[in-house]
Design a protein around this motif. Structure first.
Motif, PDB file in Angstrom:
ATOM      1  N   SER A 241       0.825  -1.203   0.000  1.00  0.00           N
ATOM      2  CA  SER A 241       0.000   0.000   0.000  1.00  0.00           C
ATOM      3  C   SER A 241       0.860   1.255   0.000  1.00  0.00           C
ATOM      4  CB  SER A 241      -0.909   0.015   1.229  1.00  0.00           C
ATOM      5  OG  SER A 241      -1.628   1.234   1.301  1.00  0.00           O
ATOM      6  N   PRO A 242       0.482   2.254  -0.802  1.00  0.00           N
ATOM      7  CA  PRO A 242       1.190   3.530  -0.771  1.00  0.00           C
ATOM      8  C   PRO A 242       0.817   4.372   0.445  1.00  0.00           C
ATOM      9  CG  PRO A 242      -0.650   3.683  -2.274  1.00  0.00           C
ATOM     10  CD  PRO A 242      -0.602   2.245  -1.810  1.00  0.00           C
ATOM     11  N   LEU A 243      -0.160   3.903   1.236  1.00  0.00           N
ATOM     12  CA  LEU A 243      -0.608   4.617   2.430  1.00  0.00           C
ATOM     13  C   LEU A 243      -0.506   3.679   3.637  1.00  0.00           C
ATOM     14  CD1 LEU A 243      -3.758   6.419   0.974  1.00  0.00           C
ATOM     15  CD2 LEU A 243      -1.526   7.440   1.463  1.00  0.00           C
ATOM     16  N   PRO A 244       0.700   3.365   4.066  1.00  0.00           N
ATOM     17  CA  PRO A 244       0.853   2.488   5.234  1.00  0.00           C
ATOM     18  C   PRO A 244       0.498   3.233   6.509  1.00  0.00           C
ATOM     19  CG  PRO A 244       3.000   3.267   4.516  1.00  0.00           C
ATOM     20  CD  PRO A 244       1.995   3.794   3.519  1.00  0.00           C
ATOM     21  N   GLY A 245      -0.501   2.754   7.200  1.00  0.00           N
ATOM     22  CA  GLY A 245      -0.934   3.419   8.424  1.00  0.00           C
ATOM     23  C   GLY A 245      -0.888   2.478   9.606  1.00  0.00           C
ATOM     24  N   TRP A 246      -1.076   3.015  10.787  1.00  0.00           N
ATOM     25  CA  TRP A 246      -0.970   2.173  11.979  1.00  0.00           C
ATOM     26  C   TRP A 246      -2.050   1.101  12.016  1.00  0.00           C
ATOM     27  CZ3 TRP A 246      -4.070   1.846  16.552  1.00  0.00           C
ATOM     28  CH2 TRP A 246      -5.228   2.634  16.528  1.00  0.00           C
ATOM     29  N   ASN A 247      -3.203   1.347  11.368  1.00  0.00           N
ATOM     30  CA  ASN A 247      -4.270   0.355  11.368  1.00  0.00           C
ATOM     31  C   ASN A 247      -3.968  -0.854  10.497  1.00  0.00           C
ATOM     32  OD1 ASN A 247      -7.634   0.668  12.069  1.00  0.00           O
ATOM     33  ND2 ASN A 247      -6.147   2.027  13.030  1.00  0.00           N
ATOM     34  N   SER A 248      -3.031  -0.719   9.573  1.00  0.00           N
ATOM     35  CA  SER A 248      -2.660  -1.855   8.729  1.00  0.00           C
ATOM     36  C   SER A 248      -1.327  -2.468   9.158  1.00  0.00           C
ATOM     37  CB  SER A 248      -2.568  -1.425   7.267  1.00  0.00           C
ATOM     38  OG  SER A 248      -1.577  -0.429   7.084  1.00  0.00           O
ATOM     39  N   HIS A 249      -0.810  -2.046  10.289  1.00  0.00           N
ATOM     40  CA  HIS A 249       0.450  -2.583  10.810  1.00  0.00           C
ATOM     41  C   HIS A 249       0.209  -3.972  11.400  1.00  0.00           C
ATOM     42  CE1 HIS A 249       4.238  -2.835  13.028  1.00  0.00           C
ATOM     43  NE2 HIS A 249       4.642  -1.738  12.391  1.00  0.00           N
ATOM     44  N   ALA A 250       1.216  -4.827  11.290  1.00  0.00           N
ATOM     45  CA  ALA A 250       1.110  -6.173  11.853  1.00  0.00           C
ATOM     46  C   ALA A 250       0.911  -6.129  13.362  1.00  0.00           C
ATOM     47  CB  ALA A 250       2.361  -6.981  11.502  1.00  0.00           C
ATOM     48  N   ASP A 251       1.447  -5.103  14.017  1.00  0.00           N
ATOM     49  CA  ASP A 251       1.292  -4.919  15.460  1.00  0.00           C
ATOM     50  C   ASP A 251       0.884  -3.472  15.706  1.00  0.00           C
ATOM     51  OD1 ASP A 251       1.339  -5.052  18.194  1.00  0.00           O
ATOM     52  OD2 ASP A 251       3.533  -5.114  18.370  1.00  0.00           O
ATOM     53  N   PRO A 252      -0.403  -3.151  15.472  1.00  0.00           N
ATOM     54  CA  PRO A 252      -0.812  -1.744  15.476  1.00  0.00           C
ATOM     55  C   PRO A 252      -0.578  -1.028  16.801  1.00  0.00           C
ATOM     56  CG  PRO A 252      -2.714  -3.203  15.420  1.00  0.00           C
ATOM     57  CD  PRO A 252      -1.526  -4.050  15.155  1.00  0.00           C
ATOM     58  N   PHE A 253      -0.602  -1.755  17.900  1.00  0.00           N
ATOM     59  CA  PHE A 253      -0.423  -1.098  19.192  1.00  0.00           C
ATOM     60  C   PHE A 253       1.005  -1.202  19.706  1.00  0.00           C
ATOM     61  CE2 PHE A 253      -4.965  -1.886  18.894  1.00  0.00           C
ATOM     62  CZ  PHE A 253      -5.464  -0.632  19.212  1.00  0.00           C
ATOM     63  N   GLY A 254       1.885  -1.781  18.880  1.00  0.00           N
ATOM     64  CA  GLY A 254       3.288  -1.840  19.257  1.00  0.00           C
ATOM     65  C   GLY A 254       4.002  -0.518  19.056  1.00  0.00           C
ATOM     66  N   MET A 255       3.433   0.326  18.207  1.00  0.00           N
ATOM     67  CA  MET A 255       3.961   1.661  17.940  1.00  0.00           C
ATOM     68  C   MET A 255       5.432   1.632  17.525  1.00  0.00           C
ATOM     69  SD  MET A 255       1.237   3.327  18.283  1.00  0.00           S
ATOM     70  CE  MET A 255      -0.403   3.016  18.952  1.00  0.00           C
ATOM     71  N   ALA A 256       5.775   0.639  16.725  1.00  0.00           N
ATOM     72  CA  ALA A 256       7.157   0.524  16.245  1.00  0.00           C
ATOM     73  C   ALA A 256       7.445   1.626  15.231  1.00  0.00           C
ATOM     74  CB  ALA A 256       7.382  -0.844  15.607  1.00  0.00           C
ATOM     75  N   PRO A 257       8.671   2.129  15.175  1.00  0.00           N
ATOM     76  CA  PRO A 257       9.008   3.168  14.196  1.00  0.00           C
ATOM     77  C   PRO A 257       9.032   2.661  12.765  1.00  0.00           C
ATOM     78  CG  PRO A 257      10.951   2.494  15.423  1.00  0.00           C
ATOM     79  CD  PRO A 257       9.786   1.842  16.096  1.00  0.00           C
ATOM     80  N   ALA A 258       9.256   1.365  12.597  1.00  0.00           N
ATOM     81  CA  ALA A 258       9.303   0.784  11.248  1.00  0.00           C
ATOM     82  C   ALA A 258       7.974   0.109  10.930  1.00  0.00           C
ATOM     83  CB  ALA A 258      10.439  -0.220  11.141  1.00  0.00           C
ATOM     84  N   TYR A 259       7.563   0.221   9.664  1.00  0.00           N
ATOM     85  CA  TYR A 259       6.280  -0.347   9.257  1.00  0.00           C
ATOM     86  C   TYR A 259       6.437  -1.807   8.845  1.00  0.00           C
ATOM     87  CZ  TYR A 259       1.938  -1.065   6.644  1.00  0.00           C
ATOM     88  OH  TYR A 259       0.742  -1.557   6.187  1.00  0.00           O
ATOM     89  N   ALA A 260       5.560  -2.652   9.368  1.00  0.00           N
ATOM     90  CA  ALA A 260       5.482  -4.057   8.966  1.00  0.00           C
ATOM     91  C   ALA A 260       4.021  -4.346   8.661  1.00  0.00           C
ATOM     92  CB  ALA A 260       5.995  -4.965  10.075  1.00  0.00           C
ATOM     93  N   PRO A 261       3.678  -4.671   7.426  1.00  0.00           N
ATOM     94  CA  PRO A 261       2.272  -4.816   7.072  1.00  0.00           C
ATOM     95  C   PRO A 261       1.622  -6.047   7.683  1.00  0.00           C
ATOM     96  CG  PRO A 261       3.652  -5.480   5.239  1.00  0.00           C
ATOM     97  CD  PRO A 261       4.574  -4.899   6.274  1.00  0.00           C
TER      98      PRO A 261
END
Length: 426
Positions: free
Chosen positions: A274-294
């Motif tokens: 996705s060109p719009l990676p957001g916290w809701n599509s993160h593998a661990d949305p509440f982990g608040m990691a600085p790097a995005y993992a889908p």
């Protein structure tokens, strides 16, 4: 201008036997009235109309722009605001199922467009989802494919988004008539964006054939289903569609600004970038990691916090589909539009309107577009007289026929009022 022709071609439904020519000649309005009553009496969907909060004495033929509310939506929203939000507050993300609503409701939409569970997510607008789908498709395309094809008659926003996506991905863009897109695709084509039903004319494009032709050329297909979902059968899985988008406030009656949906075919989901990676599509949305993992699956289509009030209004609107067969919806849609066109031919002064919508059933969505002079003024007068459609510049009247609540008597009344208006309009 030519008089509208109404003899059905490639007909899937014969709405009713024709009346004797002598009777039609004597009193066409009376014959049409009797036929409308008979058709409404035999309609297998007639009871579904009671699920909608319609304005009395009004013919609402604008569900192809904004569907009316269902009778249950106000109670549902009152409960969501008063109890789920008002009393439970943040606990409702888990306790009331808010967090999983985008994919849960996505599966309900998916059932209406031929998508097995786990492939549709509801959220954002159609425009945002077009952007996600196009950019992700280009990223999935093999090296050397740097062309985006777009339906030349597309809704303007789709074109704007496609142009932006092309600039951002280093692609060229080429506008092609929808029926020619399959043949136009070549070795440089990454993806094509096509409307299933043309918003202005109501033309139904051949989704299976265009998709197959794009695949044969090595390209991906993104389909815009805004004017077909809830109006006619769609088989996204069966026809091998790669990605699809659509709104929910037209034939799905989700309400003004209700969130759109995104379909990502299951086997493509691991590659959907996705060109719009957001916290809701993160593998661990509440982990608040600085790097995005889908996340896995259709969840990759999510971006930010879901639109809960609109989502749950849509959820309730979809209850109107309980026990409804989409095949019955399509049969009634074709019968309604045939009957309306026949009524227009019988009642409207000759030469005053020209049919824009294709007559063959295989090429028709669930609306009728008529071209006429002074169409803006004509539609304003129709609206004042209780027939609600809409006008598209410069000269098109659009009438949307939503089979869940539109009656044959409504189609006849619309044709009668149109005839009266045109009798008094220069």
């Amino acid at each position: 201008m030519s008089e509208p022709t109404t003899q059905p071609q490639d007909a899937a439904v014969d709405p009713a036997p024709s009346a004797p020519a002598s009777a039609v000649t004597a009193d066409p309005a009376a014959v049409l009235t009797d036929r409308a009553a008979a058709l409404d009496s035999a309609d297998p969907l007639r009871a579904v109309r009671d699920r909608f909060a319609l304005v009395p004495d009004e013919v609402y033929l604008d569900g192809n722009s904004l569907g009316p509310p269902t009778t249950q939506v106000m109670d549902r929203l009152s409960d969501v605001v008063g109890r789920e939000w008002g009393r439970l507050g943040i606990r409702s993300w888990d306790g009331s199922g808010w967090w999983t609503a985008p994919e849960r409701i996505g599966d309900r939409v998916g059932a209406l467009v031929g998508a097995a569970p786990g492939q549709v997510v509801v959220g954002d607008s159609t425009s945002v989802n077009v952007f996600k789908a196009l950019v992700a498709a280009v990223r999935m395309a093999p090296d050397g494919r740097d062309e985006i094809l777009v339906d030349a008659a597309t809704f303007p926003t789709d074109g704007y988004i496609a142009e932006s996506a092309a600039r951002m991905t280093g692609c060229t863009i080429r506008a092609v008539a929808a029926e020619e897109i399959g043949a136009a695709a070549g070795e440089r084509t990454a993806v094509a964006l096509v409307n299933h039903v043309d918003y202005r004319s109501g033309r139904l494009n051949d989704l299976p054939s265009v998709t197959a032709a794009l695949h044969a050329a090595g390209a991906l297909a993104v389909w815009d289903l805004c004017h077909s979902a809830g109006a006619l059968p769609v088989a996204l899985d069966g026809d091998g569609v790669d990605l699809a988008v659509g709104c929910t406030y037209k034939y799905l009656n989700g309400g003004p600004g209700s969130p759109a949906y995104l379909y990502v075919r299951r086997d493509l989901q691991p590659r959907f970038d996705s060109p719009l990676p957001g916290w809701n599509s993160h593998a661990d949305p509440f982990g608040m990691a600085p790097a995005y993992a889908p996340a896995d699956g259709a969840l990759r289509g999510r971006v930010g916090t879901p639109e809960i009030l609109s989502l749950l209004a849509l959820d309730t609107a979809l209850d109107a589909w309980d026990g409804v067969d989409v095949a019955d919806v399509r049969a009634k849609s074709l019968a309604l539009t045939d009957f309306f066109l026949e009524s227009v031919t019988a009642l409207v002064p000759p030469g005053r309107v020209e049919t824009v919508t294709p007559l063959p059933h295989a090429e028709r969505g669930s609306q009728v577009s008529l071209r006429c002079a002074n169409s803006g003024e004509v539609m304003r007068t129709l609206t004042e007289r209780g027939v609600i459609g809409d006008h598209r510049s410069p000269d098109v009247l659009r009438f949307g026929f939503t089979p869940l609540y539109t009656r044959f008597a409504d189609a006849l009344r619309a044709a009668r009022v149109l005839a009266d208006v045109l009798e008094g309009t220069p």
